[in-house]
Structures are given as C-alpha cells and as structure tokens.
Design a protein around this motif. Structure first.
Motif, mmCIF file in Angstrom:
data_model
loop_
_atom_site.group_PDB
_atom_site.id
_atom_site.type_symbol
_atom_site.label_atom_id
_atom_site.label_comp_id
_atom_site.label_asym_id
_atom_site.label_seq_id
_atom_site.Cartn_x
_atom_site.Cartn_y
_atom_site.Cartn_z
ATOM 1 N N PHE A 100 0.857 -1.187 0.000
ATOM 2 C CA PHE A 100 0.000 0.000 0.000
ATOM 3 C C PHE A 100 0.891 1.234 0.000
ATOM 4 O O PHE A 100 1.856 1.291 0.763
ATOM 5 C CB PHE A 100 -0.910 0.039 1.229
ATOM 6 N N PRO A 101 0.606 2.219 -0.811
ATOM 7 C CA PRO A 101 -0.506 2.285 -1.748
ATOM 8 C C PRO A 101 -0.298 1.355 -2.944
ATOM 9 O O PRO A 101 0.825 0.957 -3.232
ATOM 10 C CB PRO A 101 -0.491 3.749 -2.191
ATOM 11 N N ARG A 105 -7.921 5.220 2.945
ATOM 12 C CA ARG A 105 -6.646 4.745 3.493
ATOM 13 C C ARG A 105 -5.477 5.563 2.954
ATOM 14 O O ARG A 105 -4.519 5.874 3.682
ATOM 15 C CB ARG A 105 -6.456 3.271 3.147
ATOM 16 N N TRP A 106 -5.559 5.908 1.685
ATOM 17 C CA TRP A 106 -4.481 6.723 1.091
ATOM 18 C C TRP A 106 -4.420 8.107 1.726
ATOM 19 O O TRP A 106 -3.331 8.628 2.006
ATOM 20 C CB TRP A 106 -4.704 6.818 -0.409
ATOM 21 N N LYS A 107 -5.592 8.735 1.972
ATOM 22 C CA LYS A 107 -5.620 10.046 2.610
ATOM 23 C C LYS A 107 -5.075 9.973 4.036
ATOM 24 O O LYS A 107 -4.352 10.882 4.484
ATOM 25 C CB LYS A 107 -7.046 10.588 2.623
ATOM 26 N N GLN A 108 -5.406 8.912 4.762
ATOM 27 C CA GLN A 108 -4.891 8.758 6.120
ATOM 28 C C GLN A 108 -3.375 8.621 6.122
ATOM 29 O O GLN A 108 -2.694 9.198 6.978
ATOM 30 C CB GLN A 108 -5.533 7.537 6.774
ATOM 31 N N GLN A 109 -2.851 7.864 5.174
ATOM 32 C CA GLN A 109 -1.403 7.722 5.093
ATOM 33 C C GLN A 109 -0.730 9.045 4.745
ATOM 34 O O GLN A 109 0.314 9.388 5.318
ATOM 35 C CB GLN A 109 -1.046 6.661 4.057
ATOM 36 N N GLN A 110 -1.334 9.808 3.840
ATOM 37 C CA GLN A 110 -0.777 11.113 3.496
ATOM 38 C C GLN A 110 -0.778 12.042 4.710
ATOM 39 O O GLN A 110 0.195 12.782 4.936
ATOM 40 C CB GLN A 110 -1.603 11.743 2.369
ATOM 41 N N ARG A 111 -1.850 11.981 5.501
ATOM 42 C CA ARG A 111 -1.940 12.832 6.687
ATOM 43 C C ARG A 111 -0.886 12.446 7.722
ATOM 44 O O ARG A 111 -0.280 13.313 8.367
ATOM 45 C CB ARG A 111 -3.346 12.717 7.275
ATOM 46 N N LYS A 112 -0.662 11.139 7.893
ATOM 47 C CA LYS A 112 0.353 10.692 8.845
ATOM 48 C C LYS A 112 1.752 11.126 8.415
ATOM 49 O O LYS A 112 2.561 11.577 9.237
ATOM 50 C CB LYS A 112 0.291 9.174 8.980
ATOM 51 N N GLU A 113 2.044 10.986 7.146
ATOM 52 C CA GLU A 113 3.371 11.387 6.645
ATOM 53 C C GLU A 113 3.577 12.894 6.803
ATOM 54 O O GLU A 113 4.665 13.343 7.170
ATOM 55 C CB GLU A 113 3.509 10.982 5.176
ATOM 56 N N LYS A 114 2.538 13.670 6.545
ATOM 57 C CA LYS A 114 2.656 15.118 6.680
ATOM 58 C C LYS A 114 2.860 15.517 8.134
ATOM 59 O O LYS A 114 3.677 16.398 8.440
ATOM 60 C CB LYS A 114 1.386 15.778 6.122
#
Length: 345
Positions: free
Chosen positions: A44-45, A65-74
């Motif tokens: 993932f992704p 799930r992709w948006k959550q991962q982007q938010r965590k990385e940011k």
C-alpha cells in the motif's frame, strides 16, 4: 543398457515435481503446529491508480486509506521539522511564507499610495470631506424593501443599535426617488436600504446624501444576534471605533470612506466597541465586537452581532437612479473574474 538423454531428462522432471509438493507440505505442517499463520504481504498504496477500481465501496475505502497515510506522513514531517528548529534555536532559518491567493494577488495600477498628492487632493474635495473635517455629523435612515418579513426588520433594528444616530422607517410602498428628497429635507446624510428575497436579506443599497455616490451590494451569510454562539450582551450607546482592512485600490478607498462616514468621527473608547469592515478577495465581512484587556499582552473579544458579508455590485454617481444613473463601476463577472488572483477593492 544405458539410458538415453531424453529419458534421463524426463526422470529428473518427475523427481523434482514429486519433491516440491512434499517440501510445501512440510512448511504447511510446521505453520499449523506452531499456530502462527504466515503474514500476508499487501503493498500500500497499490501500484495502480485507485480510480481504476470499479467497485465504488472498495474505491472509497482505498482512497480513505491513502488520505490517512498522506496525513500521517505530513504530520511526521512537521514534527521532525519542529524538532530540528528547536535544536537549532536562534540559528534556525526563518519560516517560509506560504503561497496564498491573497499574497499572490495581481498588481493593480489603481493601488492607493497614502503619500500621493493626488490622493490627498481627492480626499480633501470629495463628497465625504466635510465629514472627515468634522463639519457635519452623520444622520442615517435605515429602511427595507416593500413588505419586509421579520428577519429583515430585525436586521434593520439591530443595525440601528450599531450605527449611532440612525433611525428605522418602514417603506410603506414608497419609491426610493420619493424617499430621497424627503431624507434630504430632513438633513439625513445617508440612506441604507435592506432588500430581501424569500424572506432572507440579500442586498444592501448605501446612498450618500445629497449628491451621492450610491453603492449596491449583494448581502449573504446574515446572522442575527440570537443566532451567534457565545455572543456578549447587547451593545451600549457608546460611539464605536471603526476598523477598515485591505481597501487598497481607488475603488476600495471610496467604498471604505463611505462606510467610515456612517459613524461619528469621535469614537468613545470607554465603550470598548469596534465595528470592523474587513475586505478579503473582494468580500467585505462585517463584524461588531466588544474587547477587554485581560493583561498587558492578552485581549479578550466578544462578538455582539449582527454579522453579514457584502460584495460590491455597482457604484453609481449621484443618488439612486436605476434608469438614468451614471455608473462609475459595475461588476461584470465574465469580463472581470477571469483570474482568481485579481481583485478590485
């Protein structure tokens, strides 16, 4: 007899085919005996585009799930940068200025320079000069469109408590061309008309008497005092202070002076009340607050209401005349709103 080459290759293939399943069976038995299932590897992704997923629910799940991962990385990058700045202390580089529509605004040739002699001459000779020289005091008449409903009437009544020396009169079917001469004969300096549509205020006409100019605004996002959460007590009779923000062009300068001329030019600071006209991207936000000094550095603010948003539609020379009036500026969306970074006020 010796085996030929073809028969030997076939025998090796049969041997390898029989050995591989046995090895796989041994691994499977070990996993079942230990009670631990081998982890499933899922990248993932995904390597393909999420928009290619035809199932709507699956596509929405993958996008979430992709948006959550982007938010965590940011958030992780933000925390890392904060730690680095704390470690550097005073040696940390200055924070970069984020790019916004406001600070990327297209330069306007009519931007006002306060030190310009031409601007100073216009201010000394325009229709509002007597007010800023304190030769005249404002007297405002507030009225509505024909057959107003309760929400519009309450807005007019609350505006009369915000603007000192203002009076509310009902329209009673009179045309504005007949109301304006009566206002001039009774020494009113400004006329405010609140229009409505479907029982909701949707327009404001501000006409400076006796010689204009007249501005027509679209009104939206109206909130009366009862609709504002955590509002303060009703305003007192003290003359409020006026704050005008971001009226930078010649057109914006004229509109700002129209708003300023509605209030007396001698604010009473003991009342601690402030009326704010804040221009942002050609939308004028009106707020009415009361402030209190909690300490030397902290100030508390209470909103008193009402609040609304205005957008200029036209500016007309002279008093209101929809048929034969001469317009200084008219908002034409198809011609003027070609760029999101271009503003007129």
């Amino acid at each position: 007899m010796e085996e030929t080459g073809g028969s030997r290759k076939k025998a090796l293939k049969r041997k390898s085919a029989t050995e591989e399943p046995q090895e796989a069976a041994v691994v499977k038995d070990e996993a079942t005996e230990s009670g631990v299932q081998p982890p499933k590897v899922s990248a993932f992704p995904p390597g393909f585009s999420i928009s290619e997923i035809k199932n709507k629910q699956r596509r929405h799940l993958m996008f979430t799930r992709w948006k959550q991962q982007q938010r965590k990385e940011k958030l992780a990058a933000k925390k890392k940068l904060k730690k680095q700045r704390e470690a550097l202390g005073d040696k940390a580089p200055p924070k970069p200025i984020p790019k916004t529509i406001d600070n990327q605004r297209v330069y306007d040739e009519t931007t006002v320079d306060p030190a310009d002699e031409e601007v100073a001459y216009d201010e000394a000779t325009d229709e509002f000069a007597s007010y800023f020289n304190r030769q005249t005091s404002p007297k405002i008449l507030i009225t509505t469109s024909d057959r107003p409903h309760g929400r519009t009437v309450r807005l007019c009544e609350q505006l009369s408590t915000v603007i000192p020396n203002s009076h509310v009169y009902y329209r009673r079917g009179l045309a504005l061309k007949k109301i304006i001469p009566q206002c001039i004969s009774r020494d009113f300096t400004d006329l405010i008309v609140i229009n409505e549509d479907r029982k909701t205020p949707n327009g404001l006409i501000l006409s400076h008497l006796p010689n204009g100019p007249t501005a027509h605004f679209k009104m939206s996002s109206v909130r009366l005092r009862k609709e504002i959460k955590r509002r303060g007590k009703d305003p007192t009779e003290h003359i409020p202070e006026i704050i005008l923000n971001n009226f930078t062009t010649r057109l914006g300068h004229s509109v700002g002076r129209m708003f300023a001329s509605l209030f007396p030019h001698n604010p009473q600071f003991t009342g601690r009340q402030v009326a704010t006209f804040h221009n942002q991207r050609d939308y004028i936000f009106f707020r009415f607050h009361r402030y209190i000094f909690k300490s030397e550095k902290k100030v508390g603010i209470q909103e008193l209401g009402p609040r609304f948003t205005l957008k200029l539609r036209s500016l007309q020379k002279g008093t209101f005349d929809s048929k034969y009036g001469e317009y200084e500026w008219v908002h034409k969306p198809r011609e003027m709103d070609t760029s999101r970074r271009k503003f007129h006020l």
